[in-house]
Design an enzyme around this catalytic site. Structure first.
Site, PDB file in Angstrom:
ATOM      1  N   ASP A 125     -44.850 -13.100  37.012  1.00  0.00           N
ATOM      2  CA  ASP A 125     -45.499 -13.778  35.885  1.00  0.00           C
ATOM      3  C   ASP A 125     -44.801 -15.098  35.572  1.00  0.00           C
ATOM      4  O   ASP A 125     -43.600 -15.253  35.821  1.00  0.00           O
ATOM      5  CB  ASP A 125     -45.457 -12.841  34.657  1.00  0.00           C
ATOM      6  CG  ASP A 125     -46.469 -13.268  33.591  1.00  0.00           C
ATOM      7  OD1 ASP A 125     -47.310 -14.133  33.876  1.00  0.00           O
ATOM      8  OD2 ASP A 125     -46.408 -12.729  32.481  1.00  0.00           O
TER       9      ASP A 125
ATOM     10  N   ASN B  80     -57.626  -9.932  36.386  1.00  0.00           N
ATOM     11  CA  ASN B  80     -57.468 -11.366  36.644  1.00  0.00           C
ATOM     12  C   ASN B  80     -58.788 -12.078  36.941  1.00  0.00           C
ATOM     13  O   ASN B  80     -58.860 -13.311  36.893  1.00  0.00           O
ATOM     14  CB  ASN B  80     -56.476 -11.615  37.795  1.00  0.00           C
ATOM     15  CG  ASN B  80     -55.021 -11.469  37.379  1.00  0.00           C
ATOM     16  OD1 ASN B  80     -54.163 -11.101  38.183  1.00  0.00           O
ATOM     17  ND2 ASN B  80     -54.716 -11.764  36.115  1.00  0.00           N
TER      18      ASN B  80
HETATM   19  C1  FPP Z   1     -48.999 -14.732  36.987  1.00  0.00           C
HETATM   20  O1  FPP Z   1     -48.692 -15.997  36.447  1.00  0.00           O
HETATM   21  C2  FPP Z   1     -49.270 -14.821  38.407  1.00  0.00           C
HETATM   22  C3  FPP Z   1     -50.455 -14.525  39.004  1.00  0.00           C
HETATM   23  C4  FPP Z   1     -51.633 -14.035  38.278  1.00  0.00           C
HETATM   24  C5  FPP Z   1     -50.667 -14.686  40.451  1.00  0.00           C
HETATM   25  C6  FPP Z   1     -49.474 -14.442  41.344  1.00  0.00           C
HETATM   26  C7  FPP Z   1     -49.736 -15.120  42.631  1.00  0.00           C
HETATM   27  C8  FPP Z   1     -48.816 -15.735  43.397  1.00  0.00           C
HETATM   28  C9  FPP Z   1     -47.375 -15.725  43.111  1.00  0.00           C
HETATM   29  C10 FPP Z   1     -49.244 -16.503  44.599  1.00  0.00           C
HETATM   30  C11 FPP Z   1     -49.910 -15.685  45.641  1.00  0.00           C
HETATM   31  C12 FPP Z   1     -49.054 -14.627  46.193  1.00  0.00           C
HETATM   32  C13 FPP Z   1     -49.396 -13.801  47.193  1.00  0.00           C
HETATM   33  C14 FPP Z   1     -48.472 -12.717  47.596  1.00  0.00           C
HETATM   34  C15 FPP Z   1     -50.658 -13.919  47.905  1.00  0.00           C
HETATM   35  P1  FPP Z   1     -49.572 -16.565  35.255  1.00  0.00           P
HETATM   36  O2  FPP Z   1     -50.609 -17.459  35.835  1.00  0.00           O
HETATM   37  O3  FPP Z   1     -50.105 -15.446  34.436  1.00  0.00           O
HETATM   38  O4  FPP Z   1     -48.505 -17.404  34.462  1.00  0.00           O
HETATM   39  P2  FPP Z   1     -48.510 -17.690  32.883  1.00  0.00           P
HETATM   40  O5  FPP Z   1     -48.295 -16.361  32.201  1.00  0.00           O
HETATM   41  O6  FPP Z   1     -47.347 -18.607  32.714  1.00  0.00           O
HETATM   42  O7  FPP Z   1     -49.822 -18.313  32.555  1.00  0.00           O
END
Ligand code: FPP
Length: 258
Positions: free
Chosen positions: A25, A73
């Protein structure tokens, strides 16, 4: 392979967790803090995935499970969902050769029926190409939700065992366990969530029953070997009691007979 259930028997607790599960996250906030679009944070997050996979291999972790995309998501803006799908495709296309060289077995768990056919094909091929690797199993949870998992396992169990649908049928954990998406892995020893929030967000609800929880304020793009070491330092000093008292933990594990 069958694995010990933490509510049924007491698993061994070595100094390095056998199975680490991570909610990655903070990508969006990492990017916003740099006046960059959120998607830049996800791209940078892929570098953190690479660094963390390598660090886990170096430390002797046997199973690493990453929550890449939850059932919820899809609620994100369409362009962000589409970027996440493209990143997923890119990771599979670019990294599988390196995974083969590093002895990493890739598994993808979740409701992949919602993905476009090309991505589903790539997932199948990537799993097949790495199936005989044994050093570490990297599981990507994609369109995964803990509640989805328990429900799909229940349906699959009842399809296979209609006798268990009868009133009063003595359903046990062991009946359901083979149908859960992560049945090939032991339960996670250590759960890590980056980005400062302290919640499970419908991740591995069944499997986290006795997992040690570790939360860090570090945003996912800043995660890697150094942050992993901090999590392992915290894990090492935990007393894993699995329902027992401290005094009982001090004596060697005695597994109850059934
Ligand atoms: C959460 O950060 C992250 C995600 C929803 C996606 C995670 C994806 C990756 C790290 C890249 C792809 C990886 C693979 C293994 C294919 P957020 O967007 O919720 O962050 P925030 O809380 O700061 O908004």
């Amino acid at each position: 392979m069958t694995h010990t259930s933490s509510t049924d028997q007491i698993p061994a607790s070595p100094g390095i967790p056998r199975h680490v599960a991570i909610i990655m996250d903070g990508n969006g906030r990492w990017a916003s803090a740099r006046h960059m679009p959120r998607v830049a944070g996800h791209s940078k997050g892929v570098d953190a995935v690479r660094a963390t996979v390598q660090a886990c291999v170096d430390q002797g972790v046997e199973f690493l499970t990453l929550f890449a995309f939850s059932s919820e998501n899809w609620r994100r803006p369409a362009d962000e969902v589409s970027l996440l799908m493209r990143l997923f495709i890119m990771v599979l296309e670019r990294e599988v050769t390196q995974m083969r060289a590093n002895g990493i077995r890739l598994r993808v768990v979740g409701d992949t029926s919602a993905f476009e056919p090309a991505l589903r094909k790539l997932i199948d091929e990537s799993q097949a190409r790495t199936a005989s690797n044994h050093k570490m199993t990297l599981t990507i949870c994609a369109n995964y939700g803990g509640r989805w998992d328990v429900l799909q396992a229940t349906r699959a169990m009842l399809d296979a065992r209609p006798d268990l649908a009868e009133a009063g049928a003595p359903i046990t954990e062991a009946d359901l366990a083979p149908y859960l998406a992560m049945s090939f892995a032991p339960e996670p020893d250590l759960f890590i969530r980056t980005g400062g929030e302290q919640r499970i967000s419908n991740f591995l609800l069944w499997q986290l029953a006795y997992t040690e929880l570790y939360f860090t304020d570090a945003f996912w793009p800043d995660f890697g070997a150094v942050e992993l070491d901090k999590a392992f330092d915290s894990y090492r000093v935990r007393e894993r009691r699995f329902g027992r008292t401290s005094a009982q933990v001090a004596v060697p594990i005695i597994t109850p007979e059934h």
